[in-house]
Design a protein around this motif. Structure first.
Motif, PDB file in Angstrom:
ATOM      1  N   GLY A 147       0.806  -1.216   0.000  1.00 40.55           N
ATOM      2  CA  GLY A 147       0.000   0.000   0.000  1.00 40.55           C
ATOM      3  C   GLY A 147       0.840   1.267   0.000  1.00 40.55           C
ATOM      4  N   ARG A 171      -0.653  -4.753  -6.390  1.00 37.37           N
ATOM      5  CA  ARG A 171      -2.078  -4.404  -6.369  1.00 37.37           C
ATOM      6  C   ARG A 171      -2.969  -5.361  -7.163  1.00 37.37           C
ATOM      7  NH1 ARG A 171      -2.420   1.238  -7.949  1.00 37.37           N
ATOM      8  NH2 ARG A 171      -4.624   0.894  -8.243  1.00 37.37           N
ATOM      9  N   THR A 193      -6.279  -4.121  -0.155  1.00 36.45           N
ATOM     10  CA  THR A 193      -6.161  -3.134   0.927  1.00 36.45           C
ATOM     11  C   THR A 193      -7.069  -3.559   2.089  1.00 36.45           C
ATOM     12  OG1 THR A 193      -7.981  -1.825   0.073  1.00 36.45           O
ATOM     13  CG2 THR A 193      -5.757  -1.232  -0.688  1.00 36.45           C
ATOM     14  N   TYR A 217      -5.283   2.222   3.351  1.00 31.28           N
ATOM     15  CA  TYR A 217      -4.387   2.097   2.203  1.00 31.28           C
ATOM     16  C   TYR A 217      -3.457   0.889   2.271  1.00 31.28           C
ATOM     17  CZ  TYR A 217      -6.208   6.695   1.353  1.00 31.28           C
ATOM     18  OH  TYR A 217      -7.069   7.728   1.128  1.00 31.28           O
ATOM     19  N   THR A 219      -1.929  -2.945   2.778  1.00 34.75           N
ATOM     20  CA  THR A 219      -2.409  -4.187   2.164  1.00 34.75           C
ATOM     21  C   THR A 219      -2.173  -5.396   3.073  1.00 34.75           C
ATOM     22  OG1 THR A 219      -0.254  -4.540   1.133  1.00 34.75           O
ATOM     23  CG2 THR A 219      -1.920  -3.348  -0.179  1.00 34.75           C
TER      24      THR A 219
END
Ligand SMILES: Cc1cc2nc3c(=O)[nH]c(=O)nc-3n(C[C@H](O)[C@H](O)[C@H](O)COP(=O)(O)OP(=O)(O)OC[C@H]3O[C@@H](n4cnc5c(N)ncnc54)[C@H](O)[C@@H]3O)c2cc1C
Length: 541
Positions: A147, A171, A193, A217, A219
């Motif tokens: 993140g 991501r 996230t 934000y 992860t």
């Protein structure tokens, strides 16, 4: 570093950007401004007058040129596809570091800035394995990127002995990969996230319950890689306690770790990767324990006459096991500043003393029982109830404090945090020693502290420092951080309870784990990452 920009990698982003602003915390729409009252307070208490010089706009930042050859870039693109390789400044700049105050100060600099030479967005384990093999062969360093919320230099684009470094952004690994409601387990992709993971679980009436302040934000892979701790840790434990299994891609091969609810099959290898901070492998999926979404919740805030009384009360609650989901205690200075910053934190404001917050979750019966037991213990230990409003207000704003840091920086104030943990017996001495070290290093600064996480045997202390930026804020903070780190080590406390090591805490690692411990970590690294491409210069001394 040369100030000239290469023509080739400049230009617009070709990849989806990290959701946060590149030079500040979070969502620009939630940015805060300081009121005239608070500015007055900063001037009176800290001598902070006049705004900081504005930093450059993203397009004005001069980035270190991309050092990868066209052949390297073609080879990377052959693994992830052209669409998932970014070399523009706009792709590289948001992955140039984390979100510590030094990171943000570096982003505000008009001097040339460092950044990874390229960004890759792999779509799965096979691509990650191929990328690691390619980077080992071509001698390119790799920084796994979750993140982007590291506060310890964990995302510095360090090259070590290599000519170039790529940011490996996870991501795309964003799925709910498995769910076993019977056992209360879920398999989460590393790139999810916090909110995305909770939303997927909530569709099934389940919750992970991991709420660090960076929740919005950070992860799942980052939580595991840094052994993160969330604000509900009293109820649900730290993230490493939630982990039942892990999948990790290393340059030496893939590991699939963790069988059964518990095991005696030798040392627990999961523990090697929890907290490995991307130095040993890339965590691709995490099997976690989950629980039903709470049917009921209750909140209550408390005032204690002083920090020592409050700390003893929290210890009593934790050692009796009365079961709050959240329990935290601010010291006198933090209580006072919170009141001044928010004017009224809801309900009746606490008049001085130390504010504590409790939250209870579960079924209605569980909440009632846990609340009553905790209430009894706190009242017996000297607490005065402030009702539920201040606790609700804390919960409402609990992810917003980082926006305040940006506003303080704009106003010319340095604001940074650090954390540690020790046993209950040494907690008061640790607090005094770290406060004294920070105050001596930053004369005139405010040093605030709270107990953020509790255990039967001890607790973590979280310090916030607010002072004037001064001429050279990076060096001012580095000196304060050195002083605090030395005080923590001298007190026999851990150099980090949940922020992890990165570059910032690495100088204290040998002291913390000993010379043999360092050799063990180096040996594991040599076995799993023989070329040393994964996060060189971080965690392992
Ligand atoms: C405002 C703010 C508040 C914070 N509050 C808390 C808090 O309450 N509790 C807490 O514990 N921490 C907190 N942190 C620190 C940070 O959010 C945590 O360390 C978080 O776990 C990092 O997750 P991330 O996904 O952002 O990882 P990143 O910052 O992207 O990466 C962190 C490190 O892990 C490595 N890494 C990331 N993903 C992987 C992966 N899949 N495999 C291998 N290595 C990987 C990176 O290379 C890096 O070294 C806070 C940070 C900020 C800025």
């Amino acid at each position: 570093m040369t100030p000239e920009k290469q023509a080739a990698p400049a230009g617009a982003a070709t990849l989806p950007l990290p959701p946060m602003k590149w030079d500040a915390w979070g969502d620009p729409a939630l940015a805060r401004e300081l009121s005239a009252d608070i500015r007055g307070l900063l001037a009176a208490a800290l001598g902070v007058t006049g705004d900081a010089a504005p930093g450059p706009a993203a397009a004005e930042v001069v980035l270190r040129p991309c050092a990868l050859t066209p052949d390297d870039l073609a080879a990377l693109a052959a693994v992830v596809g052209e669409a998932h390789l970014g070399t523009s400044d706009a792709d590289r700049l948001p992955r140039a570091g984390g979100k510590s105050t030094p990171d943000l100060l570096r982003r505000r600099s008009r001097d040339p800035q460092d950044a990874p030479d390229a960004v890759v967005l792999p779509g799965g384990e096979e691509e990650i394995a191929a990328l690691l093999a390619l980077c080992a062969e071509r001698r390119i360093a790799v920084v796994p990127f979750g993140g982007g919320t590291s506060v310890v230099g964990g995302l510095e684009p360090l090259r070590g002995e290599f000519a170039a470094v790529v940011s490996l952004d996870l991501r795309r690994l964003d799925g709910l990969l498995g769910l076993d409601p019977t056992s209360g387990e879920a398999v989460l992709g590393a790139g999810l996230t916090g909110p995305a993971a909770e939303a997927l679980l909530a569709e099934h009436g389940l919750e992970l319950g991991h709420y660090p302040q960076s929740f919005r934000y950070a992860t799942v892979g980052g939580f595991a890689a840094t052994r993160s701790s969330g604000q509900n840790s009293a109820g649900h434990g730290r993230f490493d306690e939630m982990v039942r299994g892990l999948r990790v891609v290393t340059p030496a091969g893939v590991l699939d770790l963790g069988r059964g609810p518990a095991s005696a099959a030798g040392p627990d290898l999961r523990a090697l990767f929890l907290g490995s901070e991307g130095t040993l492998g890339v965590i691709t999926a995490v099997r976690v324990r989950v629980h039903p979404l709470p049917a009921a919740r209750a909140h209550e805030a408390w005032s204690f006459p002083d920090f020592a009384t409050g700390a003893q009360a929290l210890r009593a609650v934790e050692q009796q096991g009365t079961g709050p989901t959240v329990i935290r205690l601010s010291d006198e200075a933090e209580t006072m500043v919170n009141l001044a910053m928010t004017e009224r934190i809801g309900g009746e404001p606490a008049a001085g003393g130390c504010l504590a917050v409790t939250v209870f979750e579960g079924t209605a019966d569980q909440v009632a029982a846990r609340h009553r037991l905790t209430r009894d213990a706190l009242l017996a230990a000297g607490a005065t109830s402030l009702g539920e409003a201040p606790a609700l207000a804390w919960e409402h704003g609990r992810f917003d404090a980082p926006y305040l840091r940006d506003a303080l920086l704009d106003a010319g104030a340095l604001c940074e945090t650090l954390e540690t943990a020790t046993d209950w017996r040494r907690l008061p001495g640790l607090r005094s020693a770290v406060t004294a070290a920070l105050t001596a290093a930053l004369p005139g600064a405010l040093v605030l502290c709270h107990i953020s996480h509790v255990y039967p045997t001890g607790a973590s202390l979280y310090f916030t420092v607010v002072g004037a930026l001064g001429e050279d804020p990076l060096e001012r903070w580095a000196a304060a951080k050195r002083a605090a780190g030395d005080a923590i080590a001298a007190a026999g406390a851990t150099i980090t309870h949940h922020h992890a090591v990165g570059t910032d805490h690495r100088p204290w690692m040998a002291e913390e784990i000993g010379e043999v411990g360092v050799r063990v970590l180096r040996a594991v690294k040599a076995e799993l990452d023989p070329a040393g491409i994964l996060n060189p210069g971080k965690l392992i001394p």
